[in-house]
Design a protein around this motif. Sequence first.
Motif, PDB file in Angstrom:
ATOM      1  N   SER A 122      33.375  38.378  34.880  1.00 28.61           N
ATOM      2  CA  SER A 122      32.434  39.238  35.631  1.00 28.61           C
ATOM      3  C   SER A 122      30.995  39.096  35.070  1.00 28.61           C
ATOM      4  CB  SER A 122      32.843  40.423  35.693  1.00 28.61           C
ATOM      5  OG  SER A 122      34.104  40.834  35.982  1.00 28.61           O
ATOM      6  N   ARG A 127      28.491  36.554  40.603  1.00 30.58           N
ATOM      7  CA  ARG A 127      29.016  37.342  41.633  1.00 30.58           C
ATOM      8  C   ARG A 127      28.252  38.822  41.689  1.00 30.58           C
ATOM      9  NH1 ARG A 127      34.054  37.353  43.633  1.00 30.58           N
ATOM     10  NH2 ARG A 127      34.402  39.612  42.739  1.00 30.58           N
ATOM     11  N   ASP A 129      29.998  41.739  40.295  1.00 27.01           N
ATOM     12  CA  ASP A 129      30.594  42.617  39.484  1.00 27.01           C
ATOM     13  C   ASP A 129      29.793  43.580  38.391  1.00 27.01           C
ATOM     14  OD1 ASP A 129      33.119  41.766  40.829  1.00 27.01           O
ATOM     15  OD2 ASP A 129      32.748  39.850  39.872  1.00 27.01           O
ATOM     16  N   LYS A 170      28.992  47.628  45.141  1.00 27.04           N
ATOM     17  CA  LYS A 170      30.177  47.052  45.138  1.00 27.04           C
ATOM     18  C   LYS A 170      31.080  48.413  45.636  1.00 27.04           C
ATOM     19  CE  LYS A 170      33.774  44.366  42.841  1.00 27.04           C
ATOM     20  NZ  LYS A 170      33.860  43.132  43.703  1.00 27.04           N
ATOM     21  N   GLN A 296      38.399  40.896  38.315  1.00 30.86           N
ATOM     22  CA  GLN A 296      37.040  41.322  38.262  1.00 30.86           C
ATOM     23  C   GLN A 296      37.395  42.825  38.838  1.00 30.86           C
ATOM     24  OE1 GLN A 296      37.772  38.591  39.419  1.00 30.86           O
ATOM     25  NE2 GLN A 296      37.251  38.506  41.793  1.00 30.86           N
ATOM     26  N   TYR A 297      38.336  42.895  39.835  1.00 25.39           N
ATOM     27  CA  TYR A 297      38.509  44.298  40.502  1.00 25.39           C
ATOM     28  C   TYR A 297      38.823  45.329  39.385  1.00 25.39           C
ATOM     29  CZ  TYR A 297      39.112  41.481  44.901  1.00 25.39           C
ATOM     30  OH  TYR A 297      38.983  40.507  45.824  1.00 25.39           O
TER      31      TYR A 297
END
Length: 481
Positions: A122, A127, A129, A170, A296-297
């Motif tokens: 991440s 991204r 994240d 996010k 990454q979630y």
Amino acid sequence: MPRPALAGAVLLAVLVALAWMRGIDHDESQYVAAARLTAAGLLPYRDYAYLQTPLQPFAFAPLVWLFGPLDLAWPALRIANALLGGLTVAATWRAMRTAGVDERTATMCAGLFATCDILLFSAGTARNDALPAALFAVALVPILRAERGDGTMGGALLAGLLLSAAAAAKVSYALPAATYGIWALLHHRHRPTSVALGALPSIVLVAALAAAAPDGFAFGTLIFPARAPAEWYAATGRAWKLGLAIKAIDTAKFLALGPALLALVLVARWGRPSLLAWLTLAGVASALLPSPTWRQYLLPALPPLFVMLALRLERLPPARGWYRAFAGFAAIGLVPSIVAVTSGTGMIVGVAETRALAVQSVGGTVATLSPQFLPDNALPDPRFATGPFYFRSRALVTASREARLHLVSHPRLTASFAMRPPDFILVGGEGTWASGTDELDRLLERWAVTRGWGRVDTGGRLRLYAPPAARRAALPAIRPE
């Protein structure tokens, strides 16, 4: 220099180096494009499609203004995420100290957190994240002060501001933010009114952008995440990837690439219900809601989890074998980053490709599935702001709605370009070398070749096409295909 400060400096240097050397990932395309388009004055949802909640493009647009003229916007976004990754670890260390953990244990547990592949990935790509993770981790400090009874109105305002900002960057952070909101309502020492007031700026931002383009907002934040993965995996013959058994295996695998899985087992055995436990569960739940689950979630679960781990190690130290196991899992967590650095292309190649395009005087709007490579004087065509992720879809929305949402799917490419052709077409950045799919780029390239567009030799992996008439005289090395 104090030991934690030295460890933090080393961590930042490592994260920046990893961000610079890590191989190119096509996931970065939509986030770089969104920052570029927002810096140019366009708004997400209204002027281009964005597949997340909207804070990050606004937060990163200043970096585009600053580094774009040097054609370094994409590396700058990567390095910003590396620094935010370091801030996430540092804020988690501070949260441990706020919770009463001694410096030695806090430093050890923060170091274990830093070896998780979930965090390293991440923080190593451009991204979305690292920004919400840093906001969430910083919010834990005033939250834990309030939990021990030392909270202030300013701390509650800050907690509300940071948590809502994380959710605005996010959407997966909305569940931990809501969990804390409920906890604050049930435990008034957290000053729920002040928490709600602190959340207002982010709520206003999201509400204003949603009101400006309600259809685009609903599609980007709700409809696309719910429908697109099932369509894509079914189309590629991998519908099995969406099953519950695979989700469970993937989740355990990602947590085991580093000490997170072991930490989860140890704190679960402790069995102590707490605010941190609820926040960790909310983070895990938010990772399990989308299908498939990617590493990454799981990042929202890690800051509160490692604070709990530090408390567990200090208050109820486990057997010595646990410490050896943690060291082993920490080493395992570093392996994917080592592989990514040694086998990937890194930002040196990305910068070289961007500079090669800049030499060709590429300007205007460029239709491309890899907008992260574009130089400063060229903008991504807004229809391709999502990189390959909407283009690869087939029938998520009707043709008229697709046009209203500033989108184009590959079956409707010809119709969309007939209404408004781009100034250039760029292909080659969505290949397997960038974790992409070569066939998607070939669809764009086939359209250009069959209509007589000329190819501009950039000297790299990328292939640039210019239309038959416009700009041809100004472009060197054009050859018909």
